[in-house]
Design an enzyme around this catalytic site. Structure first.
Site, mmCIF file in Angstrom:
data_model
loop_
_atom_site.group_PDB
_atom_site.id
_atom_site.type_symbol
_atom_site.label_atom_id
_atom_site.label_comp_id
_atom_site.label_asym_id
_atom_site.label_seq_id
_atom_site.Cartn_x
_atom_site.Cartn_y
_atom_site.Cartn_z
ATOM 1 C CG LEU A 100 -1.804 -1.221 1.408
ATOM 2 C CD1 LEU A 100 -2.814 -0.981 2.513
ATOM 3 C CD2 LEU A 100 -2.493 -1.595 0.111
ATOM 4 N N GLY A 145 1.142 -5.316 1.050
ATOM 5 C CA GLY A 145 0.099 -5.357 0.014
ATOM 6 C C GLY A 145 0.555 -6.066 -1.260
ATOM 7 C CG ASN A 168 6.367 -5.575 5.704
ATOM 8 O OD1 ASN A 168 5.226 -5.482 5.276
ATOM 9 N ND2 ASN A 168 7.301 -4.691 5.406
ATOM 10 C CD GLU A 169 0.841 -6.114 6.420
ATOM 11 O OE1 GLU A 169 1.523 -7.134 6.670
ATOM 12 O OE2 GLU A 169 0.334 -5.909 5.315
HETATM 13 C C1 LIG Z 1 -7.804 -6.548 14.807
HETATM 14 C C2 LIG Z 1 -7.356 -5.526 13.830
HETATM 15 C C3 LIG Z 1 -8.260 -5.498 12.732
HETATM 16 C C4 LIG Z 1 -8.170 -4.773 11.676
HETATM 17 C C5 LIG Z 1 -7.094 -3.867 11.343
HETATM 18 C C6 LIG Z 1 -7.621 -2.930 10.367
HETATM 19 C C7 LIG Z 1 -6.912 -2.152 9.714
HETATM 20 C C8 LIG Z 1 -5.429 -2.219 9.750
HETATM 21 C C9 LIG Z 1 -4.803 -0.929 9.469
HETATM 22 C C10 LIG Z 1 -3.861 -0.816 8.625
HETATM 23 C C11 LIG Z 1 -3.380 -1.937 7.788
HETATM 24 C C12 LIG Z 1 -2.665 -1.330 6.665
HETATM 25 C C13 LIG Z 1 -2.016 -2.377 5.844
HETATM 26 C C14 LIG Z 1 -0.943 -2.057 5.155
HETATM 27 C C15 LIG Z 1 -0.276 -2.987 4.274
HETATM 28 C C16 LIG Z 1 0.824 -2.329 3.466
HETATM 29 O O1 LIG Z 1 1.003 -2.675 2.328
HETATM 30 S S1 LIG Z 1 1.756 -1.104 4.185
HETATM 31 C C17 LIG Z 1 3.125 -0.870 3.114
HETATM 32 C C18 LIG Z 1 4.262 -1.712 3.548
HETATM 33 N N1 LIG Z 1 5.336 -1.679 2.587
HETATM 34 C C19 LIG Z 1 6.591 -1.813 2.923
HETATM 35 O O2 LIG Z 1 6.944 -1.969 4.070
HETATM 36 C C20 LIG Z 1 7.605 -1.730 1.807
HETATM 37 C C21 LIG Z 1 8.449 -0.517 1.930
HETATM 38 N N2 LIG Z 1 9.380 -0.399 0.821
HETATM 39 C C22 LIG Z 1 10.498 -1.140 0.739
HETATM 40 O O3 LIG Z 1 10.807 -1.982 1.544
HETATM 41 C C23 LIG Z 1 11.376 -0.851 -0.439
HETATM 42 O O4 LIG Z 1 10.969 0.365 -1.018
HETATM 43 C C24 LIG Z 1 11.362 -1.954 -1.529
HETATM 44 C C25 LIG Z 1 12.111 -3.197 -1.029
HETATM 45 C C26 LIG Z 1 9.955 -2.313 -1.944
HETATM 46 C C27 LIG Z 1 12.114 -1.424 -2.787
HETATM 47 O O5 LIG Z 1 13.382 -0.972 -2.424
HETATM 48 P P1 LIG Z 1 14.186 -0.008 -3.416
HETATM 49 O O6 LIG Z 1 14.077 -0.499 -4.790
HETATM 50 O O7 LIG Z 1 15.527 0.177 -2.819
HETATM 51 O O8 LIG Z 1 13.355 1.356 -3.420
HETATM 52 P P2 LIG Z 1 13.353 2.482 -2.292
HETATM 53 O O9 LIG Z 1 13.212 1.889 -0.946
HETATM 54 O O10 LIG Z 1 14.513 3.388 -2.528
HETATM 55 O O11 LIG Z 1 11.993 3.249 -2.621
HETATM 56 C C28 LIG Z 1 11.891 4.121 -3.741
HETATM 57 C C29 LIG Z 1 10.919 5.227 -3.385
HETATM 58 O O12 LIG Z 1 9.632 4.650 -3.114
HETATM 59 C C30 LIG Z 1 9.189 5.042 -1.799
HETATM 60 N N3 LIG Z 1 8.406 3.928 -1.241
HETATM 61 C C31 LIG Z 1 8.787 2.673 -1.061
HETATM 62 N N4 LIG Z 1 7.771 1.922 -0.572
HETATM 63 C C32 LIG Z 1 6.718 2.743 -0.438
HETATM 64 C C33 LIG Z 1 5.379 2.565 0.008
HETATM 65 N N5 LIG Z 1 4.900 1.376 0.416
HETATM 66 N N6 LIG Z 1 4.570 3.628 0.015
HETATM 67 C C34 LIG Z 1 5.002 4.848 -0.400
HETATM 68 N N7 LIG Z 1 6.267 5.086 -0.846
HETATM 69 C C35 LIG Z 1 7.113 4.039 -0.865
HETATM 70 C C36 LIG Z 1 10.464 5.303 -1.027
HETATM 71 O O13 LIG Z 1 10.221 6.121 0.064
HETATM 72 C C37 LIG Z 1 11.326 5.965 -2.098
HETATM 73 O O14 LIG Z 1 10.869 7.303 -2.209
HETATM 74 P P3 LIG Z 1 11.859 8.452 -2.699
HETATM 75 O O15 LIG Z 1 12.201 8.117 -4.133
HETATM 76 O O16 LIG Z 1 13.072 8.419 -1.800
HETATM 77 O O17 LIG Z 1 11.070 9.714 -2.558
#
Ligand SMILES: CC/C=C\C/C=C\C/C=C\CC/C=C/CC(=O)SCCNC(=O)CCNC(=O)[C@H](O)C(C)(C)COP(=O)(O)OP(=O)(O)OC[C@H]1O[C@@H](n2cnc3c(N)ncnc32)[C@H](O)[C@@H]1OP(=O)(O)O
Length: 292
Positions: A100, A145, A168-169
């Protein structure tokens, strides 16, 4: 391969106004601007009827509302066209999807936050219950996501060994909602799901293969697509209606959960994600990603 439909809207303006030295407005005709790249591409093979659907939001295919909407429309289009199958992949060489878009959840106004989550819910449901066979050709990292999209498909082929996948949430201080849990439990069973989710562990492709989180590991995207096509080809002689009803029956827990709980699920999301502590955590995580 023939492109069946594109989801981008072409721009109609072919002239712009510029301010000249005398500050008067003059009209200059110029070439029509290039339309923006679609966030999701779809190509359907004329012979097999199988669609390759490619996430195309550089740099990391983070899932924002417009991308999710396009994906949902494409899935609906494939349903309407009685598709024979769908392969979900990415235009990036290293990231399937970063999950996400955290920017959608950070300091967002409530109406936008709510539109984001409901679009995610409906897109997920369209994918999870789709009548045609679905395969994720995971050609890069697939955290959170990105993993959810993969788990929602029927078969997962991943390029290895260097990419990783997982929900990994908890590592981010957020909670995977029940339908994320159902998706992982569908694939891994209760015990392994509990271990994976409570730790928020990311698995390398070889680890994921051993665990059963992915079904096959290959060395490049072309091989992933070939393996995906082979999986889908197995269903060529299975009557589509019998297949669709069986899939719905096997997946009824997740389908029913979403159908019955859309509003409560949205409320849980809003309550959790708007907490100051959670917002602070997302902010710090985003900053750490940008600092890398
Ligand atoms: C009982 C309870 C019941 C109910 C609960 C109800 C609700 C729950 C509430 C919430 C749930 C919400 C669920 C969420 C699920 C998700 O998907 S959260 C997102 C998690 N994602 C991550 O942790 C991944 C993060 N990213 C990375 O690890 C790396 O970027 C990746 C390995 C994918 C790629 O690495 P690399 O190629 O080196 O790229 P960069 O890290 O340099 O990234 C490039 C630019 O992109 C930006 N970016 C990366 N990921 C995201 C993202 N997910 N969202 C927005 N932006 C992202 C990063 O900052 C860099 O930006 P820049 O170019 O520097 O400006």
């Amino acid at each position: 391969m023939a492109v069946v439909f594109r989801t981008c809207k072409s721009l109609s303006k072919n002239a712009i106004f510029t301010r000249g030295i005398s500050s008067s407005l003059r009209l200059h005709s110029q070439k029509p601007p290039t339309p923006p790249e679609p966030l999701v591409n779809v190509d359907v093979d004329d012979k097999s009827g199988v669609a390759v659907v490619t996430l195309n939001r550089p740099p990391v295919n983070s899932l924002n509302t417009p991308l999710l909407s396009e994906l949902k429309n494409i899935i609906k289009g494939l349903e309407d066209n009685k598709s024979r199958g769908m392969i979900l992949t990415s235009s990036s060489e290293t990231v399937f999807s970063a999950g996400l878009d955290l920017m959608e959840m950070y300091n967002a106004p409530k109406d936008k936050l709510s539109a984001f989550w409901t679009t995610l819910q409906s897109t997920w449901l369209a994918l999870y219950r789709s009548s045609f066979p679905t395969v994720a050709a995971i050609n890069g990292h697939a955290p959170a996501g990105g993993c959810l999209l993969s788990l929602s498909c029927e078969y997962r082929v991943m390029v290895g060994p260097k990419f990783s996948i997982g929900l990994n949430e908890t590592q981010l201080g957020i909670v995977a909602p029940p339908w994320f849990v159902i998706c992982m439990r569908d694939v891994l069973g209760h015990r392994q799901t509990e271990m994976a989710l409570t730790s928020g562990r990311m698995f390398s492709a070889p680890e994921a293969l051993k665990l059963g989180l992915i079904d096959a590991m290959v060395t490049n995207k072309a091989e992933a697509i070939t393996e995906a096509q082979k999986f889908i080809a197995q269903f060529a002689k299975i009557p589509p209606l019998a297949r669709k009803l069986t899939k719905e029956s096997v997946r009824q827990e997740g389908i029913k959960y979403m159908e019955d709980n859309m509003i409560d699920d949205l409320q849980m999301f809003m309550d959790l994600v708007t907490q100051e502590k959670i917002q602070k955590g997302i902010g710090l995580y985003l900053a750490s990603l940008k600092k890398k």
